[in-house]
Scaffold this motif. Structure first.
Motif, PDB file in Angstrom:
ATOM      1  N   HIS A  28      87.407  15.878  35.069  1.00 21.03           N
ATOM      2  CA  HIS A  28      88.508  15.169  35.732  1.00 21.03           C
ATOM      3  C   HIS A  28      89.852  15.784  35.343  1.00 21.03           C
ATOM      4  CE1 HIS A  28      85.987  11.841  37.187  1.00 21.03           C
ATOM      5  NE2 HIS A  28      85.345  11.944  36.033  1.00 21.03           N
ATOM      6  N   ASP A  46      92.707  14.736  37.772  1.00 19.06           N
ATOM      7  CA  ASP A  46      93.578  13.754  38.432  1.00 19.06           C
ATOM      8  C   ASP A  46      93.279  12.380  37.845  1.00 19.06           C
ATOM      9  OD1 ASP A  46      95.249  12.372  40.080  1.00 19.06           O
ATOM     10  OD2 ASP A  46      94.540  13.291  41.937  1.00 19.06           O
ATOM     11  N   ARG A  88      95.917  10.739  48.252  1.00 15.37           N
ATOM     12  CA  ARG A  88      95.042  11.469  47.332  1.00 15.37           C
ATOM     13  C   ARG A  88      94.781  10.563  46.136  1.00 15.37           C
ATOM     14  NH1 ARG A  88      97.179  16.570  44.110  1.00 15.37           N
ATOM     15  NH2 ARG A  88      97.787  14.895  42.691  1.00 15.37           N
ATOM     16  N   ARG A  89      93.671   9.885  46.186  1.00 14.27           N
ATOM     17  CA  ARG A  89      93.381   8.948  45.110  1.00 14.27           C
ATOM     18  C   ARG A  89      92.912   9.712  43.873  1.00 14.27           C
ATOM     19  NH1 ARG A  89      87.956   8.552  44.440  1.00 14.27           N
ATOM     20  NH2 ARG A  89      86.576   8.863  46.232  1.00 14.27           N
ATOM     21  N   THR A 105      90.645  10.726  40.597  1.00 17.18           N
ATOM     22  CA  THR A 105      89.190  10.732  40.366  1.00 17.18           C
ATOM     23  C   THR A 105      88.827   9.897  39.144  1.00 17.18           C
ATOM     24  OG1 THR A 105      89.247  12.711  38.973  1.00 17.18           O
ATOM     25  CG2 THR A 105      89.021  13.038  41.363  1.00 17.18           C
ATOM     26  N   ASP A 162      81.860   7.816  42.305  1.00 19.52           N
ATOM     27  CA  ASP A 162      83.035   8.225  43.069  1.00 19.52           C
ATOM     28  C   ASP A 162      84.314   8.234  42.226  1.00 19.52           C
ATOM     29  OD1 ASP A 162      81.627   8.468  45.553  1.00 19.52           O
ATOM     30  OD2 ASP A 162      81.604   6.271  45.672  1.00 19.52           O
ATOM     31  N   ILE A 163      84.366   7.393  41.237  1.00 13.94           N
ATOM     32  CA  ILE A 163      85.561   7.306  40.387  1.00 13.94           C
ATOM     33  C   ILE A 163      85.157   6.790  39.013  1.00 13.94           C
ATOM     34  CG2 ILE A 163      86.124   4.953  41.166  1.00 13.94           C
ATOM     35  CD1 ILE A 163      89.117   5.818  40.958  1.00 13.94           C
ATOM     36  N   SER A 164      85.754   7.363  37.968  1.00 11.80           N
ATOM     37  CA  SER A 164      85.506   6.916  36.593  1.00 11.80           C
ATOM     38  C   SER A 164      86.631   5.982  36.154  1.00 11.80           C
ATOM     39  CB  SER A 164      85.424   8.115  35.645  1.00 11.80           C
ATOM     40  OG  SER A 164      84.240   8.857  35.863  1.00 11.80           O
ATOM     41  N   ALA A 203      83.234  14.460  37.425  1.00 10.71           N
ATOM     42  CA  ALA A 203      84.103  14.432  38.604  1.00 10.71           C
ATOM     43  C   ALA A 203      83.331  14.935  39.809  1.00 10.71           C
ATOM     44  CB  ALA A 203      85.335  15.297  38.360  1.00 10.71           C
ATOM     45  N   GLY A 204      83.531  14.285  40.969  1.00 12.72           N
ATOM     46  CA  GLY A 204      82.825  14.698  42.168  1.00 12.72           C
ATOM     47  C   GLY A 204      83.374  15.978  42.781  1.00 12.72           C
TER      48      GLY A 204
END
Length: 338
Positions: A184, A186, A242-243, A245, A272-274, A337-338
């Protein structure tokens, strides 16, 4: 003949209004302590006598006897974190043959001060302050002129009172490192950097983001400490074009709210998100996924708080700063991270 106030027995507040001085000055004068001019002390004592002021049976007497009581004024006293700290406090106080008195404080500056003044009226022998509002060192020093004071999980230091905190800066840096190791970059932070007891966590986030060469992604979303606050802040972050991650939160209640916001947005945590928390309170394991968080040493905090105040009450006249370590606990809410 004394003038008992309407509606009850006279208090330190009544004396302060009658004598035209602050409540802390009244408390100091009634204790027979220094830093009070003789003329002012005499005026206070005359006001006390005129109003019929009497010392509470369980409190320190005007002759200077100790009540053996430590007072705790805590903002959010009844949340999971403070509950576990106070359990350790009670155990340590009982072991030492002392007593405790707890008052819960609202986060507003005026409300905090009113509750602190109320605690002083009980004539406790030591005072621990676990606050969220914008108290400053000068105000805490004013109380320290009356009795031993401990700034508890409130990183505001002075040579007039003791401070007990955890190394939140290093702990939050470890959170960012953990997320960076998962790929990650972001990473957003939910938390109000203006709050004194959040500042160190904010510094840890910012400094580690810079060390990880992610300074271009540094992002703050101010929020309170409740689960609903975390939900609202995360919802704002997730609506960005832009969300992030990953989202780091300054407590577990926020993080649990952030998880709910992610789920409502149709996202999988951590696929999708940590999302990470801080404290390792009951919120961390009270739902799915279990939170990756920072474990604060709650038993050590409670025991050390009592020890530091007890030492001060027994004559130590130099201020101490105690910084306890915290550790990252990796669980299910963080992933690659995706």
């Amino acid at each position: 003949m004394t003038a008992k106030r309407q509606g009850g027995y006279p208090t330190i507040k009544d004396i302060s209004q009658h004598a035209g001085v602050s409540k802390s000055l009244v408390s100091r004068a009634l204790r027979g302590e220094g830093h009070v001019r003789d003329s002012t002390r005499q005026r206070i004592l005359e006001s006390a006598a005129e109003l019929g002021y009497r010392v509470h049976a369980g409190a320190r007497s005007l002759a200077g006897l100790s009540s053996g009581t430590i007072g705790f004024v805590i903002t959010g006293l009844f949340d999971a974190f403070w509950g576990e700290v106070m359990f350790a406090v009670d155990q340590e106080v009982s072991r030492r043959g002392m007593r405790t008195l707890y008052l819960s404080s609202p986060p507003e500056a005026g409300g905090e001060r009113e509750v602190i003044e109320r605690m002083l009226e009980y004539r406790v022998d030591g005072l621990a302050l676990g606050l969220l509002g914008q108290r400053d060192a000068a105000e805490l020093e004013e109380y320290a002129d009356v009795l031993p004071v401990l700034a508890l999980m409130y990183d505001l230091r002075s040579d007039r009172y003791d401070t007990l905190v955890t190394d939140d800066e290093a702990a939050m840096a470890s959170v960012v490192r953990h997320l960076a190791d998962l790929g990650h970059s972001d990473i957003a932070l939910i938390g109000d950097a203006e709050m004194p007891n959040v500042a160190a966590r904010t510094r840890g986030y910012t400094s580690e983001m810079e060390r990880q060469e992610c300074s271009g992604h540094i992002s703050f979303e101010p929020a309170g400490f409740l689960q609903s606050d975390g939900y609202e802040a995360a919802d704002k972050l997730l609506r960005r074009s832009r969300r992030p991650t990953a989202i780091a939160c300054v407590n577990d209640a926020q993080a649990r709210g952030a998880v709910l916001a992610a789920v409502d947005a149709g996202l999988d945590v951590p696929g999708d998100i940590s999302i990470t928390g801080f404290d390792d309170s009951l919120y961390a394991v009270a739902g799915m996924p279990r939170l990756t968080t920072v474990r604060l040493p709650r038993s050590d905090i409670g025991q050390t708080a009592v020890s530091m105040l007890s030492d001060r009450m027994n004559g130590r006249d130099t201020a101490l700063v105690s910084v306890l370590s915290a550790e990252l606990v990796a669980r299910d809410s963080t992933g690659p991270a995706g």
